[in-house]
Enzyme design. Sequence first.
Site, short mmCIF file in Angstrom:
data_model
loop_
_atom_site.label_atom_id
_atom_site.label_comp_id
_atom_site.label_asym_id
_atom_site.label_seq_id
_atom_site.Cartn_x
_atom_site.Cartn_y
_atom_site.Cartn_z
N ASP A 37 -7.85 8.46 -0.06
CA ASP A 37 -8.54 7.40 0.70
C ASP A 37 -8.52 7.68 2.19
O ASP A 37 -9.17 6.98 2.96
CB ASP A 37 -7.88 6.04 0.42
CG ASP A 37 -8.52 5.33 -0.77
OD1 ASP A 37 -9.50 5.85 -1.32
OD2 ASP A 37 -8.02 4.25 -1.15
N GLY A 66 -13.81 0.16 -5.48
CA GLY A 66 -13.85 1.08 -4.36
C GLY A 66 -14.43 0.41 -3.12
O GLY A 66 -14.17 -0.77 -2.84
N ARG A 114 0.84 -1.20 0.00
CA ARG A 114 0.00 0.00 0.00
C ARG A 114 0.87 1.25 0.00
O ARG A 114 1.93 1.30 0.64
CB ARG A 114 -0.86 -0.02 1.26
CG ARG A 114 -1.87 1.13 1.41
CD ARG A 114 -2.94 1.06 0.38
NE ARG A 114 -4.13 1.84 0.78
CZ ARG A 114 -5.09 2.19 -0.06
NH1 ARG A 114 -5.00 1.86 -1.33
NH2 ARG A 114 -6.13 2.88 0.35
N THR A 145 -9.24 0.52 -9.83
CA THR A 145 -8.50 -0.64 -9.35
C THR A 145 -8.62 -1.81 -10.34
O THR A 145 -9.36 -1.75 -11.31
CB THR A 145 -8.98 -1.04 -7.94
OG1 THR A 145 -8.95 0.12 -7.10
CG2 THR A 145 -8.14 -2.11 -7.31
#
Length: 589
Positions: A442, A489, A114, A402
């Site tokens: 995010d 999402g 991440r 994504t």
Amino acid sequence: MTTMRRFWTAAGLMVLMTSVAQAQDAVRPAPEAATGFTEREEVTSETDMVVAAHPLAAEAGARMLREGGSAIDAMIATQLVLGLVEPQSSGIGGGAFLIHRDAASGRMIAYDGRETAPNAVGPDLFLDDSGQPLAFLDAVVGGRSVGTPGTVRLLELTHRLHGKLPWAQLFQPAIELAEDGFPVGERLAALVEGERETMRQDAIRDYFLPGGQPIAAGDTLTNPDYAATLRTIAEDGASSFYEGEIAGDIVAAVQGFEANPGLLEESDLADYRVLVREPVCAPFRAYEVCGMGPPSSGALTVGQILALLDHFDLESLDPLSAQATHFFAEASRLAYADRGLYMADPAFASVPTRGLLDPSYLTARAQLIDRSRAAEAVSAGNPPWREAAQRAPDRSLEIPSTSHVSIVDGEGNAVSLTTTIEAGFGSRLMVRGFLLNNELTDFSFVAEEDGATVANRVEGGKRPRSSMAPTIVLDASGEPVLVVGSPGGARIIPYVARTILGVLLWEMSPQDAVSMPHVTTLGGPLDLEEGRAPAGLADALTAMGHEVREMELNSGIHAIALEGGRLRAGVDPRREGAAVSSGDVSQGD
């Protein structure tokens, strides 16, 4: 084996979202790209399988398997091609979560690639001069939203631990396509058309809007800059991305976007590390559902939904009945309430992972579900082993971009990879042929509400909460039976949970499970997939007290079921993905 043809279908446009200060369900969510729904034939194999969001990417992975590579080798080649042919969704300028199951040892490992917040950021990163949250696109477009990319480090680390082929060999499919060109699909073309006004940087405009006109479906697109970048990484390793000229160019693009500069520094890149974590596993019937724990909310929330539903006799119900849909919605609402309050980067916030999956706690939560009536409101529970700190719920938006890759190689090694640059086209900054993420959006834009802190607030070095849910399901003997994940999402969680229910509980083929009409909720209204919900379902749910909306729900679920040495693929019919094995001839274009 049944081979899969390429499907290019119609595409739609993203909706501009107004403000992250709004609750998620106050904004009508939009798919990254609408591609319609094209029925798929089931794809099976007796040897191995790569399922990915683009035929060329899946073929690149299968090529590595033909050449003697492992599931990780195939994943790397697949990801590098996805960064070329599906650049709006993932790439080396972003981050990823990966679950790997080693067939020989039976060990499963979670790799956290991440993105991290630059060390210089503070809780006011996304506030304007008056202390109010920025409008979403004002925060996204430019350097402010860019986190330190993690994907390249993840590729290198997993290759060192699980790869078989030489590192440089894995880069060849993407380099060849970048130099020779690939045909632009309708989905990418439509997305570029829809985002042309947000593409303000010269580099991204020159690539996607040559001569001021957006690329069109059927055009042959080359990317020599990306090829050159990949050659450098192939020859010199990941350090050439995180230090030196490439790192310098990334920082220059982030800090040099005058309208919205960011705080990323070369030291942030040089210091980045992938974290090796234990997967979070939740029991469901005779299975263990294992995935990525915090900073992802994926495994915890999927696990909670399944555990709550385990208290009801769902297998006796039609999956698309009002009763089954009601149970799923109510379980999801309770799980999302816990998600919003407790889940964040565990290095910065105490996440009660054990408590959130505690059977006694979940039994008490399941008793809140009325069999015939939707709850007027839901709130987070009080799981055991939680800290006493006062917290406020996180209302951050997650955009449905994504990509997901599922792979099983000939030795039975399994990979579930969910990979992203966050929103479509990320920060809209392009460097050396690849796009930079906007992952920092995010985070919650506000750090506290009414004196209570938000666990997912912005902090330097922190990893933003995610909904990505790469998942591997094990049977009672510890053998994998399902590899699955999706983009989407915050809706990744219900997409994955419903697919697991389809395969394990309703005994669907993985293709039928990923093709099921979608049912999602993020804690508020109940959303049904537009044009695919059974007649009368919306009315029946409304009568049960649900606020029902019908909308386009564009997932990208990719699954592989393992059944006694036979692999069965599920390829999401809403996008243009493919399933390919090493025994296939090139899917080509």
